[in-house]
Design an enzyme around this catalytic site. Sequence first.
Site, PDB file in Angstrom:
ATOM      1  N   LYS A  93       0.831  -1.214   0.000  1.00 12.79           N
ATOM      2  CA  LYS A  93       0.000   0.000   0.000  1.00 12.79           C
ATOM      3  C   LYS A  93       0.863   1.260   0.000  1.00 12.79           C
ATOM      4  O   LYS A  93       0.608   2.189   0.759  1.00 12.79           O
ATOM      5  CB  LYS A  93      -0.950   0.014   1.208  1.00 12.79           C
ATOM      6  N   ARG A  94       1.878   1.307  -0.859  1.00 13.02           N
ATOM      7  CA  ARG A  94       2.759   2.461  -0.918  1.00 13.02           C
ATOM      8  C   ARG A  94       2.187   3.551  -1.810  1.00 13.02           C
ATOM      9  O   ARG A  94       1.130   3.372  -2.439  1.00 13.02           O
ATOM     10  CB  ARG A  94       4.142   2.029  -1.428  1.00 13.02           C
TER      11      ARG A  94
END
Lengths: 278, 278
Positions: A93-94
């Site tokens: 989830k960058r």
Amino acid sequence: MTKQALFEQILLKKSYLCVGLDTDIKKIPPHLLQAKDPVFEFNRQIIDATAPYAVAYKPNIAFYEAMGVKGWESLQKTMKYIPKECFTIADAKRGDIGNTSELYARTFFDKNSSGFDFDAVTVAPYMGRDSVQPFLAFENKWVILLALTSNVGSNDFQHLKIEVEGEPKKLYQQVLTKSQEWGSSESLMYVVGATQADKLAEIREIVPDHFLLVPGVGAQGGSLEEVSRYGMNKKCGLLVNSSRAIIYASSGEDFAERAEEEAKKVQQEMEKYLSAIV
Amino acid sequence: MTKQALFEQILLKKSYLCVGLDTDIKKIPPHLLQAKDPVFEFNRQIIDATAPYAVAYKPNIAFYEAMGVKGWESLQKTMKYIPKECFTIADAKRGDIGNTSELYARTFFDKNSSGFDFDAVTVAPYMGRDSVQPFLAFENKWVILLALTSNVGSNDFQHLKIEVEGEPKKLYQQVLTKSQEWGSSESLMYVVGATQADKLAEIREIVPDHFLLVPGVGAQGGSLEEVSRYGMNKKCGLLVNSSRAIIYASSGEDFAERAEEEAKKVQQEMEKYLSAIV
């Protein structure tokens, strides 16, 4: 991995199962704690047990990060152990401004930089185009963009009513529409939670050709049948993730056999649904 | 660190400067490459040079992650080296479903788990409440939630027109409004990019008491004067970040002295603006 190669793996294994490696040292069977690297030892046995039934593995990066340097070492060993034909997803989830996303892309895609060579990484859309594009610059690598997630908090923003060029929409629909300007179905997938299976038919109208990564089947309560009915396209177009329901099927010494049974059960159900397209 | 303790540091140093440690092995002065740990050696000298002028340090986690296990070791050493009175921010842009965000919170806040003991972590809002709350469960720790970012891509979604209970708004405004249900100004800050300084007055109406972390001054072109004029409240309420303009002020052997000069220059300007509230 290319889209075609992934589809071929799906046909070969008659499965679109992704096994989520959310490996928590506090949850693995106690007898493993004597191993030199308990997290890797757990993953190794889970991979051995499930590889015949799974086309993809998805380590949840939080679980490794939380252990500091030791956790990253366990993750490195795990990645080396996963069979080459399996699709690998860094569930991270960058997403940050361009020059920073470039570094996150190096982290997960550039073996010479970090030691990792994932096929895909999950990315959050809030910061827009330049936070996503650096990941797309890597050939045969994938961005899996959050669209509609499986958690309660997805109601806070993702379902907000918005207006784009006079047309009413919801935020997650605009994420799907807008992001198609950045990459094609050969490099971009979307996260769509199984707990929102009723939305899958409508999502398929916006992104008919893209693969969807669907978490939330199992512990979170989503239905594989519904997901497959509304989400499958002619090239399957689905990777359905199961983490806890498989890897923690048993907390005893039989954890790997029980994981194998669970994975096999899911695969057999998937084989049934796949018969609609092959 | 409490809000009051942070304000006291600001008064003591007459500064609300945050130095961003975006340390890229490809950009540090060549003579450092002979050191055992060049990234840490660079950070050590930057911290020594800037600590009199900075109240906060913000390692950009991407830059450490990208180097694999070695990078996390450099980050550990850096964190131990930062003076105790400084506020520390893990610029990580994390956020995931509740059980995963819990692990990310352990990563950055729980010394016994990962070795890290940051004061704050940046979090992306897209997944909503349960992706943010696990971070807020740690006492005297902070979530810095993305509201309006400094990059071009912020136009893609953050400025979308939405409707909430019949009222027209923009998405970033709703992020500010909604998230106040989750935590107070004692545990929640917001990222507001300096390149959007004209929005700061309006943002202050929605969040009068919260600290704002403002990136984008310097290399990205934001103005410290405007940010301070529109963004400051009675307890300062600002942490203005500068990364590249300070840490890469010179690429030669004088990098630390030049960083000191740049930090001092910013601090002196800040001292002027602070005189409006003390």
